[in-house]
Design a protein around this motif. Structure first.
Motif, PDB file in Angstrom:
ATOM      1  N   ASP A   1       0.816  -1.218   0.000  1.00 21.87           N
ATOM      2  CA  ASP A   1       0.000   0.000   0.000  1.00 21.87           C
ATOM      3  C   ASP A   1       0.847   1.263   0.000  1.00 21.87           C
ATOM      4  OD1 ASP A   1      -2.412  -1.345  -0.040  1.00 21.87           O
ATOM      5  OD2 ASP A   1      -2.494  -1.488   2.144  1.00 21.87           O
ATOM      6  N   ASP A   2       2.064   1.186   0.532  1.00 25.50           N
ATOM      7  CA  ASP A   2       2.901   2.384   0.618  1.00 25.50           C
ATOM      8  C   ASP A   2       3.946   2.458  -0.499  1.00 25.50           C
ATOM      9  OD1 ASP A   2       4.567   0.319   1.400  1.00 25.50           O
ATOM     10  OD2 ASP A   2       5.376   1.378   3.129  1.00 25.50           O
ATOM     11  N   ILE A   3       3.740   1.745  -1.594  1.00 25.45           N
ATOM     12  CA  ILE A   3       4.755   1.715  -2.647  1.00 25.45           C
ATOM     13  C   ILE A   3       5.008   3.093  -3.245  1.00 25.45           C
ATOM     14  CG2 ILE A   3       3.204   1.144  -4.543  1.00 25.45           C
ATOM     15  CD1 ILE A   3       5.574  -0.719  -5.493  1.00 25.45           C
ATOM     16  N   ASP A   4       3.983   3.947  -3.257  1.00 25.78           N
ATOM     17  CA  ASP A   4       4.182   5.275  -3.828  1.00 25.78           C
ATOM     18  C   ASP A   4       5.020   6.169  -2.924  1.00 25.78           C
ATOM     19  OD1 ASP A   4       2.111   5.247  -2.003  1.00 25.78           O
ATOM     20  OD2 ASP A   4       0.877   6.678  -3.094  1.00 25.78           O
ATOM     21  N   GLU A   5       5.328   5.695  -1.724  1.00 26.45           N
ATOM     22  CA  GLU A   5       6.183   6.450  -0.798  1.00 26.45           C
ATOM     23  C   GLU A   5       7.616   5.921  -0.779  1.00 26.45           C
ATOM     24  OE1 GLU A   5       4.194   6.135   2.936  1.00 26.45           O
ATOM     25  OE2 GLU A   5       2.352   7.026   2.142  1.00 26.45           O
ATOM     26  N   TRP A   6       7.869   4.827  -1.500  1.00 26.44           N
ATOM     27  CA  TRP A   6       9.198   4.232  -1.512  1.00 26.44           C
ATOM     28  C   TRP A   6      10.176   5.136  -2.242  1.00 26.44           C
ATOM     29  CZ3 TRP A   6       9.050  -1.680  -2.794  1.00 26.44           C
ATOM     30  CH2 TRP A   6       8.319  -2.338  -1.816  1.00 26.44           C
ATOM     31  N   GLU A   7      11.420   5.082  -1.818  1.00 23.85           N
ATOM     32  CA  GLU A   7      12.505   5.800  -2.482  1.00 23.85           C
ATOM     33  C   GLU A   7      13.645   4.820  -2.709  1.00 23.85           C
ATOM     34  OE1 GLU A   7      13.699   9.382  -0.562  1.00 23.85           O
ATOM     35  OE2 GLU A   7      11.644  10.016  -0.216  1.00 23.85           O
ATOM     36  N   PRO A   8      14.401   5.029  -3.764  1.00 26.48           N
ATOM     37  CA  PRO A   8      15.531   4.124  -4.010  1.00 26.48           C
ATOM     38  C   PRO A   8      16.505   4.147  -2.840  1.00 26.48           C
ATOM     39  CG  PRO A   8      15.253   5.671  -5.818  1.00 26.48           C
ATOM     40  CD  PRO A   8      14.303   6.076  -4.747  1.00 26.48           C
ATOM     41  N   GLU A   9      17.051   3.000  -2.543  1.00 22.44           N
ATOM     42  CA  GLU A   9      18.046   2.921  -1.486  1.00 22.44           C
ATOM     43  C   GLU A   9      19.401   3.224  -2.098  1.00 22.44           C
ATOM     44  OE1 GLU A   9      19.993  -0.528   1.159  1.00 22.44           O
ATOM     45  OE2 GLU A   9      17.814  -0.431   1.204  1.00 22.44           O
ATOM     46  N   ALA A  10      19.988   4.283  -1.656  1.00 16.93           N
ATOM     47  CA  ALA A  10      21.291   4.685  -2.189  1.00 16.93           C
ATOM     48  C   ALA A  10      22.315   4.589  -1.067  1.00 16.93           C
ATOM     49  CB  ALA A  10      21.235   6.100  -2.734  1.00 16.93           C
ATOM     50  N   THR A  11      23.006   3.493  -1.050  1.00 15.56           N
ATOM     51  CA  THR A  11      24.041   3.317  -0.035  1.00 15.56           C
ATOM     52  C   THR A  11      25.395   3.244  -0.710  1.00 15.56           C
ATOM     53  OG1 THR A  11      23.803   0.931  -0.116  1.00 15.56           O
ATOM     54  CG2 THR A  11      22.488   2.088   1.524  1.00 15.56           C
ATOM     55  N   ARG A  12      26.366   3.692  -0.012  1.00 14.63           N
ATOM     56  CA  ARG A  12      27.734   3.619  -0.531  1.00 14.63           C
ATOM     57  C   ARG A  12      28.325   2.272  -0.157  1.00 14.63           C
ATOM     58  NH1 ARG A  12      31.198   8.725   0.368  1.00 14.63           N
ATOM     59  NH2 ARG A  12      30.727   9.447  -1.704  1.00 14.63           N
ATOM     60  N   PRO A  13      29.099   1.696  -1.033  1.00 11.20           N
ATOM     61  CA  PRO A  13      29.742   0.434  -0.680  1.00 11.20           C
ATOM     62  C   PRO A  13      30.706   0.636   0.484  1.00 11.20           C
ATOM     63  CG  PRO A  13      30.588   1.259  -2.773  1.00 11.20           C
ATOM     64  CD  PRO A  13      29.477   2.179  -2.342  1.00 11.20           C
ATOM     65  N   SER A  14      30.797  -0.355   1.330  1.00  8.03           N
ATOM     66  CA  SER A  14      31.718  -0.230   2.460  1.00  8.03           C
ATOM     67  C   SER A  14      33.148  -0.317   1.945  1.00  8.03           C
ATOM     68  CB  SER A  14      31.446  -1.318   3.493  1.00  8.03           C
ATOM     69  OG  SER A  14      31.539  -2.570   2.891  1.00  8.03           O
ATOM     70  N   PRO A  15      34.028   0.484   2.505  1.00  8.58           N
ATOM     71  CA  PRO A  15      35.423   0.452   2.054  1.00  8.58           C
ATOM     72  C   PRO A  15      36.073  -0.887   2.379  1.00  8.58           C
ATOM     73  CG  PRO A  15      35.191   1.863   3.971  1.00  8.58           C
ATOM     74  CD  PRO A  15      33.806   1.422   3.580  1.00  8.58           C
ATOM     75  N   ARG A  16      36.931  -1.312   1.468  1.00 11.73           N
ATOM     76  CA  ARG A  16      37.638  -2.574   1.682  1.00 11.73           C
ATOM     77  C   ARG A  16      38.819  -2.347   2.615  1.00 11.73           C
ATOM     78  NH1 ARG A  16      37.645  -3.046  -4.363  1.00 11.73           N
ATOM     79  NH2 ARG A  16      39.714  -2.223  -4.069  1.00 11.73           N
ATOM     80  N   GLN A  17      39.117  -3.388   3.333  1.00 11.31           N
ATOM     81  CA  GLN A  17      40.293  -3.370   4.189  1.00 11.31           C
ATOM     82  C   GLN A  17      41.497  -3.781   3.356  1.00 11.31           C
ATOM     83  OE1 GLN A  17      40.164  -2.292   7.357  1.00 11.31           O
ATOM     84  NE2 GLN A  17      38.001  -1.923   6.976  1.00 11.31           N
ATOM     85  N   ARG A  18      42.675  -3.380   3.771  1.00 14.59           N
ATOM     86  CA  ARG A  18      43.895  -3.725   3.066  1.00 14.59           C
ATOM     87  C   ARG A  18      44.030  -5.234   2.927  1.00 14.59           C
ATOM     88  NH1 ARG A  18      49.420  -0.881   4.339  1.00 14.59           N
ATOM     89  NH2 ARG A  18      48.855   0.240   2.487  1.00 14.59           N
ATOM     90  N   GLY A  19      44.296  -5.690   1.702  1.00 17.45           N
ATOM     91  CA  GLY A  19      44.480  -7.098   1.436  1.00 17.45           C
ATOM     92  C   GLY A  19      43.177  -7.835   1.161  1.00 17.45           C
ATOM     93  N   GLU A  20      42.046  -7.173   1.291  1.00 13.76           N
ATOM     94  CA  GLU A  20      40.759  -7.802   1.048  1.00 13.76           C
ATOM     95  C   GLU A  20      40.466  -7.817  -0.457  1.00 13.76           C
ATOM     96  OE1 GLU A  20      36.190  -7.252   2.645  1.00 13.76           O
ATOM     97  OE2 GLU A  20      37.644  -5.686   2.963  1.00 13.76           O
ATOM     98  N   PRO A  21      39.990  -8.936  -1.006  1.00 12.71           N
ATOM     99  CA  PRO A  21      39.711  -8.987  -2.435  1.00 12.71           C
ATOM    100  C   PRO A  21      38.557  -8.040  -2.788  1.00 12.71           C
ATOM    101  CG  PRO A  21      39.027 -11.010  -1.364  1.00 12.71           C
ATOM    102  CD  PRO A  21      39.733 -10.199  -0.339  1.00 12.71           C
ATOM    103  N   PRO A  22      38.542  -7.520  -4.016  1.00 11.98           N
ATOM    104  CA  PRO A  22      37.539  -6.543  -4.402  1.00 11.98           C
ATOM    105  C   PRO A  22      36.160  -7.121  -4.695  1.00 11.98           C
ATOM    106  CG  PRO A  22      39.010  -6.975  -6.222  1.00 11.98           C
ATOM    107  CD  PRO A  22      39.529  -7.721  -5.060  1.00 11.98           C
ATOM    108  N   PHE A  23      35.946  -8.379  -4.501  1.00  8.02           N
ATOM    109  CA  PHE A  23      34.643  -8.993  -4.795  1.00  8.02           C
ATOM    110  C   PHE A  23      34.074  -9.684  -3.591  1.00  8.02           C
ATOM    111  CE2 PHE A  23      38.180 -11.438  -6.438  1.00  8.02           C
ATOM    112  CZ  PHE A  23      38.081 -12.619  -5.723  1.00  8.02           C
TER     113      PHE A  23
END
Length: 67
Positions: A45-67
């Motif tokens: 019922d509230d679909i007309d009030e929805w907004e896209p979720e815009a989140t930033r990806p969390s930063p990777r730690q050193r040595g962590e693979p990019p995927f």
């Protein structure tokens, strides 16, 4: 509300949603929404009030693979 190329609103008003949901359920067609048990659900019922979720990806730690 944005319009499709056809000029129709992107999200139907509540009365139109109810009519469309009834037709979809009568013909066992998926709505694109599911309840917590995995069954096809009506448009929220509230679909007309929805907004896209815009989140930033969390930063990777050193040595962590990019995927």
């Amino acid at each position: 509300m944005t319009a499709h190329i056809t000029g129709e609103p992107a999200i139907p008003d509540p009365e139109e949603r109810a009519a469309r949901n009834a037709a979809l359920f009568a013909h066992n067609i998926e709505t694109g929404f599911w309840d917590d048990q995995g069954r096809v659900a009506a448009w929220p019922d509230d679909i007309d009030e929805w907004e896209p979720e815009a989140t930033r990806p969390s930063p990777r730690q050193r040595g962590e693979p990019p995927f």
